[in-house]
Design a protein around this motif. Sequence first.
Motif, PDB file in Angstrom:
ATOM      1  N   MET A 114       0.725  -1.330   0.211  1.00  0.00           N
ATOM      2  CA  MET A 114      -0.043  -0.108  -0.036  1.00  0.00           C
ATOM      3  C   MET A 114       0.923   1.256   0.054  1.00  0.00           C
ATOM      4  SD  MET A 114      -3.080   0.777  -0.319  1.00  0.00           S
ATOM      5  CE  MET A 114      -4.313   2.050   0.058  1.00  0.00           C
ATOM      6  N   LYS A 115       2.046   1.209   0.755  1.00  0.00           N
ATOM      7  CA  LYS A 115       2.940   2.290   0.887  1.00  0.00           C
ATOM      8  C   LYS A 115       3.503   2.747  -0.547  1.00  0.00           C
ATOM      9  CE  LYS A 115       4.493   1.731   5.545  1.00  0.00           C
ATOM     10  NZ  LYS A 115       5.715   1.368   6.393  1.00  0.00           N
ATOM     11  N   ARG A 116       3.652   1.748  -1.330  1.00  0.00           N
ATOM     12  CA  ARG A 116       4.252   1.770  -2.840  1.00  0.00           C
ATOM     13  C   ARG A 116       3.305   2.657  -3.700  1.00  0.00           C
ATOM     14  NH1 ARG A 116       7.229  -3.872  -4.074  1.00  0.00           N
ATOM     15  NH2 ARG A 116       8.768  -3.610  -2.504  1.00  0.00           N
ATOM     16  N   VAL A 117       1.884   2.147  -3.462  1.00  0.00           N
ATOM     17  CA  VAL A 117       0.859   2.891  -4.539  1.00  0.00           C
ATOM     18  C   VAL A 117       0.797   4.288  -3.982  1.00  0.00           C
ATOM     19  CG1 VAL A 117      -1.686   2.858  -4.530  1.00  0.00           C
ATOM     20  CG2 VAL A 117      -0.257   0.775  -4.584  1.00  0.00           C
ATOM     21  N   ILE A 118       0.723   4.481  -2.561  1.00  0.00           N
ATOM     22  CA  ILE A 118       0.501   5.882  -2.312  1.00  0.00           C
ATOM     23  C   ILE A 118       1.858   6.738  -2.614  1.00  0.00           C
ATOM     24  CG2 ILE A 118       0.815   7.532   0.004  1.00  0.00           C
ATOM     25  CD1 ILE A 118      -0.809   5.384   1.290  1.00  0.00           C
ATOM     26  N   LEU A 119       2.971   6.238  -2.407  1.00  0.00           N
ATOM     27  CA  LEU A 119       4.230   6.929  -2.979  1.00  0.00           C
ATOM     28  C   LEU A 119       4.159   7.113  -4.542  1.00  0.00           C
ATOM     29  CD1 LEU A 119       7.036   7.952  -2.491  1.00  0.00           C
ATOM     30  CD2 LEU A 119       8.061   5.530  -2.681  1.00  0.00           C
ATOM     31  N   ALA A 120       3.777   6.153  -5.253  1.00  0.00           N
ATOM     32  CA  ALA A 120       3.400   6.217  -6.677  1.00  0.00           C
ATOM     33  C   ALA A 120       2.757   7.477  -6.891  1.00  0.00           C
ATOM     34  CB  ALA A 120       2.983   5.139  -7.241  1.00  0.00           C
ATOM     35  N   VAL A 121       1.472   7.562  -6.303  1.00  0.00           N
ATOM     36  CA  VAL A 121       0.454   8.556  -6.483  1.00  0.00           C
ATOM     37  C   VAL A 121       1.050   9.951  -6.115  1.00  0.00           C
ATOM     38  CG1 VAL A 121      -1.657   9.367  -5.715  1.00  0.00           C
ATOM     39  CG2 VAL A 121      -1.513   6.945  -6.350  1.00  0.00           C
ATOM     40  N   VAL A 122       1.767   9.990  -5.220  1.00  0.00           N
ATOM     41  CA  VAL A 122       2.451  11.131  -4.784  1.00  0.00           C
ATOM     42  C   VAL A 122       3.306  11.709  -5.949  1.00  0.00           C
ATOM     43  CG1 VAL A 122       3.735  12.370  -2.933  1.00  0.00           C
ATOM     44  CG2 VAL A 122       1.955  11.040  -2.251  1.00  0.00           C
ATOM     45  N   LEU A 123       4.162  10.744  -6.187  1.00  0.00           N
ATOM     46  CA  LEU A 123       5.210  11.272  -7.278  1.00  0.00           C
ATOM     47  C   LEU A 123       4.378  11.662  -8.314  1.00  0.00           C
ATOM     48  CD1 LEU A 123       8.168   8.552  -6.660  1.00  0.00           C
ATOM     49  CD2 LEU A 123       8.258  10.978  -6.241  1.00  0.00           C
ATOM     50  N   LEU A 124       3.527  11.027  -8.791  1.00  0.00           N
ATOM     51  CA  LEU A 124       2.588  11.474 -10.085  1.00  0.00           C
ATOM     52  C   LEU A 124       1.926  12.968  -9.939  1.00  0.00           C
ATOM     53  CD1 LEU A 124       1.521  10.426 -12.781  1.00  0.00           C
ATOM     54  CD2 LEU A 124      -0.373   9.503 -11.754  1.00  0.00           C
ATOM     55  N   LEU A 125       1.267  12.981  -8.662  1.00  0.00           N
ATOM     56  CA  LEU A 125       1.032  14.349  -8.342  1.00  0.00           C
ATOM     57  C   LEU A 125       1.997  15.373  -8.618  1.00  0.00           C
ATOM     58  CD1 LEU A 125      -1.591  13.784  -5.670  1.00  0.00           C
ATOM     59  CD2 LEU A 125      -2.168  14.128  -7.883  1.00  0.00           C
ATOM     60  N   ILE A 126       3.216  15.069  -7.861  1.00  0.00           N
ATOM     61  CA  ILE A 126       4.280  16.026  -8.061  1.00  0.00           C
ATOM     62  C   ILE A 126       4.652  16.681  -9.410  1.00  0.00           C
ATOM     63  CG2 ILE A 126       6.659  16.577  -7.337  1.00  0.00           C
ATOM     64  CD1 ILE A 126       6.041  15.008  -4.763  1.00  0.00           C
ATOM     65  N   ILE A 127       4.803  15.374 -10.135  1.00  0.00           N
ATOM     66  CA  ILE A 127       5.314  15.677 -11.398  1.00  0.00           C
ATOM     67  C   ILE A 127       4.227  16.373 -12.369  1.00  0.00           C
ATOM     68  CG2 ILE A 127       5.597  14.150 -13.699  1.00  0.00           C
ATOM     69  CD1 ILE A 127       7.062  12.167 -12.062  1.00  0.00           C
ATOM     70  N   GLY A 128       2.920  16.140 -12.176  1.00  0.00           N
ATOM     71  CA  GLY A 128       1.725  16.768 -12.860  1.00  0.00           C
ATOM     72  C   GLY A 128       1.813  18.254 -12.409  1.00  0.00           C
ATOM     73  N   GLY A 129       2.010  18.499 -11.123  1.00  0.00           N
ATOM     74  CA  GLY A 129       2.040  19.708 -10.807  1.00  0.00           C
ATOM     75  C   GLY A 129       3.245  20.485 -11.242  1.00  0.00           C
ATOM     76  N   GLY A 130       4.152  20.095 -11.395  1.00  0.00           N
ATOM     77  CA  GLY A 130       5.487  20.432 -12.048  1.00  0.00           C
ATOM     78  C   GLY A 130       5.090  21.050 -13.259  1.00  0.00           C
ATOM     79  N   CYS A 131       4.498  19.975 -14.145  1.00  0.00           N
ATOM     80  CA  CYS A 131       4.262  20.182 -15.644  1.00  0.00           C
ATOM     81  C   CYS A 131       3.038  21.420 -15.675  1.00  0.00           C
ATOM     82  CB  CYS A 131       3.593  18.705 -16.082  1.00  0.00           C
ATOM     83  SG  CYS A 131       4.675  17.800 -16.434  1.00  0.00           S
ATOM     84  N   ALA A 132       2.096  21.318 -14.908  1.00  0.00           N
ATOM     85  CA  ALA A 132       1.344  22.575 -14.707  1.00  0.00           C
ATOM     86  C   ALA A 132       1.784  23.890 -14.605  1.00  0.00           C
ATOM     87  CB  ALA A 132       0.192  22.036 -13.651  1.00  0.00           C
ATOM     88  N   VAL A 133       2.650  23.835 -13.482  1.00  0.00           N
ATOM     89  CA  VAL A 133       3.296  25.191 -13.205  1.00  0.00           C
ATOM     90  C   VAL A 133       4.139  25.475 -14.229  1.00  0.00           C
ATOM     91  CG1 VAL A 133       5.155  26.065 -11.495  1.00  0.00           C
ATOM     92  CG2 VAL A 133       3.237  24.736 -10.756  1.00  0.00           C
TER      93      VAL A 133
END
Length: 126
Positions: A1-20
């Motif tokens: 479960m921790k890996r899934v949460i980490l993957a989602v967090v990383l995906l959100l960080i990358i998506g946020g960086g792209c949006a900014v």
Amino acid sequence: MKRVILAVVLLLIIGGGCAVTLWMQTVTTTELIAETERLETLFKQEDTVGAIAASEAFVVACQKACRRFSIFLPHAMLTEVEQSAVNLPAILRYGEPTDYVKEVHRCRLALQKVKELDRPTLQNIF
């Protein structure tokens, strides 16, 4: 479960960086395009001194923006923008005045290409 949460967090960080990044690029190019319109207006009002000063300020703004854009945009497009911008004050001082408007238009078109390049549209994807 921790890996899934980490993957989602990383995906959100990358998506946020792209949006900014996309937002920053859009805002900066919009400001530069508006500045080219101001340069053209100053020239048409026959305010040569004001147009030279504004052109020199525009060169500095373009160089600053191109330094930031060089991280994620093709250098050929940025070189086109910078070359057009650098020519503006010299054209007013030493060149043919009618060439100034042409160079402002060329710079504006190059900036519009930069603005449209990274938009997430179907045309840019395929």
